[in-house]
Design a protein around this motif. Sequence first.
Motif, short mmCIF file in Angstrom:
data_model
loop_
_atom_site.label_atom_id
_atom_site.label_comp_id
_atom_site.label_asym_id
_atom_site.label_seq_id
_atom_site.Cartn_x
_atom_site.Cartn_y
_atom_site.Cartn_z
N ALA A 5 0.94 -1.17 -0.03
CA ALA A 5 -0.06 -0.20 -0.09
C ALA A 5 0.90 1.25 -0.02
N LEU A 6 1.87 1.32 0.80
CA LEU A 6 2.91 2.54 0.70
C LEU A 6 3.82 2.49 -0.46
N ALA A 10 3.35 5.79 -2.97
CA ALA A 10 4.55 6.62 -3.49
C ALA A 10 4.52 6.74 -4.93
N LEU A 11 4.07 5.44 -5.60
CA LEU A 11 4.06 5.63 -7.06
C LEU A 11 3.03 6.76 -7.45
N ALA A 12 1.78 6.71 -6.96
CA ALA A 12 0.85 7.65 -7.35
C ALA A 12 1.08 9.03 -7.05
#
Length: 162
Positions: A5-6, A10-12
């Motif tokens: 989820a992290l 971070a990618l988003a």
Amino acid sequence: MRASALLLLALALSACGLQPMYAGGSSGQVGQGLAAVDVPAIEGRAGWLMRNALTDRLGVAGDASPRYRLDVRLDDQLEGLGVLSDDSISRERRILRARYQLVDLANGEILLDRTAGSDAGIDVVSSEYATIAAEERALENLAEEVAGRIVTQVSLALRDRQ
């Protein structure tokens, strides 16, 4: 699961397209552009305050040769608001509006043509000196606030231009 989820978060965030406007500080593109803006004299006391506030904010990158000129025209008004039963004024409003244009000195093109403004309320007290001091302080604060708005818009225009 938490790690994935992290990672997705971070990618988003990295794909959102946000970039710091003042990347590189005073040596960055926007910082150098702001340092290259010349502000000619502006008429009146409000103009003097405005020009000082603008040059304080624009000149952070040092001395650069002017590539742009920021023309500013001010409208400073003081109007009575609260009228008592004896026709005396108990409250005033000071309004400072600025129409400004950012001009490219190389070709005379107007890059930005906008207005900015703000207002402040002033209590009218029995001491005339205190009222005049409050009116002057309101003008100083308004010049700082409007100058901040102008520099933000100039920064955005310079960032988009580069």
